[in-house]
Design an enzyme around this catalytic site. Structure first.
Site, short mmCIF file in Angstrom:
data_model
loop_
_atom_site.label_atom_id
_atom_site.label_comp_id
_atom_site.label_asym_id
_atom_site.label_seq_id
_atom_site.Cartn_x
_atom_site.Cartn_y
_atom_site.Cartn_z
CG ASP B 99 -2.77 -0.60 -6.91
OD1 ASP B 99 -2.70 0.22 -5.96
OD2 ASP B 99 -2.92 -0.25 -8.09
CD GLU B 165 -1.52 5.58 -7.36
OE1 GLU B 165 -1.27 6.78 -7.60
OE2 GLU B 165 -0.74 4.66 -7.69
#
Lengths: 475, 475
Positions: B99, B165
């Protein structure tokens, strides 16, 4: 004073409440552009009422356009009106405002805020009931009573009604100063009914207001916001400096720490001390307003003096720092601390600014920080103190005795009502604050109300005041 | 190590950049529910790449649902994959995330953030290029090179790739602990490529991170927000108390004022002191990052020690106070001060909380205020310190020498990477932080970039590291 007038008011109170109901039904919220047309509607409503009652002259002044976040929207008119033109009579200028604070049922109102409802305790609940549609209509009720009774008013009455009071009175000052030698030229005194009794049982006349000087203290450090993990411990953090300096402004007991501030405060004489002896106010009223007992002073006299005649300093917040719920590990690069000082006679705003700036800069210099600090006064409104011995106060006091059978308290207030100073300075005439509502009306809160008795007796009071003015010997 | 591998990477760099281009084109912004499907698409992209390269096993783990302001949205999968299953070889677990941070052209990007563009300085510009798609694809490039060359990897490789994350790694820890004796049972060491070189010229290995303890200090006074005009000077103001106490936490020179904090800090030995002698970092790099010279220390060694191995305390902001531009004269009834302490060995989070709470309560008691204060630690993440003498660090150091012809700096970081501690604690294995990008990549800023050379040499480095691991003698 004509007893007919008092009787008329007593007998026609339902019609007066109907008038207030119609006014409350117009949601004239000045802070919301979506309601701007309602503010204009409210201005028309008042003009129509005055016209129907045979006002000698009704005019409006256009304050121009408002810049609302880049959008240009028209400001509502200042409504000027005259009832009576007899040069042998005194002329009283009445100021009021026809806009209101925002209100939504969802905010927690028990009823629809724009529908006037009378509850079991005979309280007229609705937005603007007390602030300031009730008092404005009080004056109109007085005019109606006289017209219906075929009586002349004992004085000439001039109206100055604005629609932006809850949004900074934009454009008003310019018009006051412009009309000082025009529409307002023959005014002998100004009467404003836009504040409240100190408590809930006894009327008062208000002769003083504190001023306010607002400060922005900007501390600039790194060129951009930084991550406290990467930079914590390696740079001078603006927040550290800001807290160090702002924490030195005022002690937890409310004492201002800026040297020289109290030297400017007019000493408290024994005579003034005595004026606090019989004020109708009790500690439980403060506890009720605050919601608990976090008060600093335990004596009524100390509380009132702290509120009315001594300065105070409040820290309001920080612009540029983290303010949301949750955790964020930012090191803000530039923060602006906001605080203000409530000022009293004989503090001079320029001197206050000078002392604050010097002290703040001195304290910052002691930190040895590589950041920079800039302090400026963003707004300074002066305090106001009138003389309760002036004929307009004496007349109002007699009117209170006539209607309420009690001598009013002579009060001051801790906040400021800038228009008071504007009228005094522009017209060079004495201004009287003659409240209609009670201290618990909740002017800017949910369930704003005006007690029926305050509306009815208050209408009588405004009329009685005009008779006492007419009878008074001007200086 | 096979020279073929290095040659392959050099020759196929355009194809590797194409792979990165495809990955950057998927706007896998985990903080925006509107992009959640893109995060899922990115997970599929990686699985397809691994499948095409013949991974022995690809599985996903479902972290469940995310509560996004009351809306339930699915969390992206944790992608687990295995390349090689030879019990005679070591097994390295590679962690990365797919991400990215949000990015909009309007934020000030010179190019479309989701279109990888190479500029004249051979910088590959695009969101996620450096954080963390480049490093994740670096590992995949290594697998591709070996498959194409018909070579076996020198070690067994396991992947653990997450998609949250940048949004708190929601759900990851539970899966790490659950798979510690499952999917991750045979792991010998963990390698994470998700941080950066200290500067822009020299590779480094990172063996330490500071922890962070975050505090909320709540001061409650009046039951509701008050008007400073009416109440200023009569009540204990929560802001006054908050500033008084928060100003006592840290000095303008960054020294923490909470007694006992420094007693817990591991003493600086002469041996450790020497490790700072040759770190490739210059003061102008700090000035560049900060944007000016508001740094506290003037020596590189002091700067790095302040960032890496000493605690720091930062004031972040206030919840409940005025924060907008302009002037507002509110007396806030309840304010929450936010600050955090970056922690280092051997500070224990519980002891830090104990000392902070005692000090804050003591300082508040001195104020004699009728308000109440409550202090609590909202989050405590421990510091992390590994051993650069461990074989995985020695292997990485040799790999850097092989690829870059220089011994890497051994660095620590001031921030925290919580997953590092999770892997170390759950697997009880040594974790190595092996960065690919440079200190100026701008991971969370506009114009994020990864230099072409860092991507290409970095891919070589990751492969070389695996060969050195294979050659290393495990303890």
């Amino acid at each position: 004073m004509s007893d007919q007038f008092l009787e008329y008011v007593e007998k026609h109170q339902e019609a007066f409440i109907d008038r207030l109901r119609k006014a409350v039904a117009i949601p004239s919220v000045s802070s919301d552009p979506g309601h701007r047309q309602d503010v204009f509607r409210m201005a028309e409503f008042l003009q129509n009422e005055l016209k129907a009652l045979g006002a000698d002259n009704i005019e409006t002044r256009d304050p121009g356009m408002q810049d609302f976040n880049g959008q240009q929207i028209p400001l509502p008119p200042i409504v000027l009106a005259t009832v009576g033109n007899n040069p042998a009579k005194k002329t009283i200028l009445v100021y009021g405002h026809y806009d209101v604070q925002p209100a939504l049922k969802e905010d927690g109102w028990s009823t629809n805020p724009f529908e006037l409802v009378e509850d079991e305790q005979q309280r007229l609940i609705g937005r603007g009931s007390s602030d300031d549609k009730g008092p404005v209509l009080g004056w109109i009720n007085v005019v109606e009573a006289h017209k219906s009774l075929g009586l002349e008013l004992p004085v000439n009455l001039k109206f100055c009604l604005e629609g932006m009071e809850e949004s900074g009175s934009e454009g008003l000052d310019a018009i006051i100063y412009k009309e000082a030698k025009g529409y307002f030229a023959d005014v002998d005194a100004v009467c404003i009914s836009d504040n409240y009794w100190l408590g809930t049982t006894k009327p008062c006349l208000t002769y003083g207001l504190r001023g306010v000087s607002y400060f922005h203290m900007t501390v600039k450090g790194p060129a951009r916001d930084l991550h406290s993990g990467v930079f914590g411990g390696t740079v001078h953090e603006p927040m550290t400096d800001l807290f160090a300096v702002m924490s030195k402004l005022v002690a937890p007991n409310g004492k201002i720490q800026v040297p020289g501030i109290y030297d400017m405060v007019r000493p408290l004489t024994e005579e003034e001390q005595r004026t606090y002896d019989n004020i109708a106010f009790e500690m439980h009223e403060l506890h009720g307003a605050v919601g608990n007992t976090t008060n600093i002073h335990d004596e009524v006299r100390d509380v009132l003096q702290a509120r009315w005649r001594f300065p105070s300093l409040s820290l309001h917040g920080i612009e540029g720092a983290f303010y949301n719920p949750g955790d964020k590990t930012v090191v803000p690069a530039k923060v602006i601390g906001k605080f203000s000082i409530r000022t009293v006679p004989d503090m001079k705003p320029e001197k206050v600014t000078e002392l604050v700036c010097k002290y703040v800069n001195d304290e910052f210099a002691k930190l040895g920080s590589k950041n920079s600090l800039e302090i400026k006064c963003s707004h300074a409104g002066n305090h106001w103190l009138s003389s309760p011995d002036h004929w307009t106060y004496v007349a109002a006091s007699k009117a209170v005795e006539r209607v309420y059978n009690v001598k009013p308290d002579l009060t001051r207030e801790g906040g400021s009502i800038p228009v008071t100073l504007s009228f005094q300075d522009a017209l060079n005439k004495t201004v009287l604050l003659l409240p209609m509502g009670r201290g618990d009306d909740g002017a800017h809160s949910i369930n704003e109300k005006l007690d029926r008795s305050n509306y009815v007796q208050g209408t009588k009071l405004l009329g009685a005041y005009l008779y006492e003015v007419a009878a008074a010997k001007a200086e």
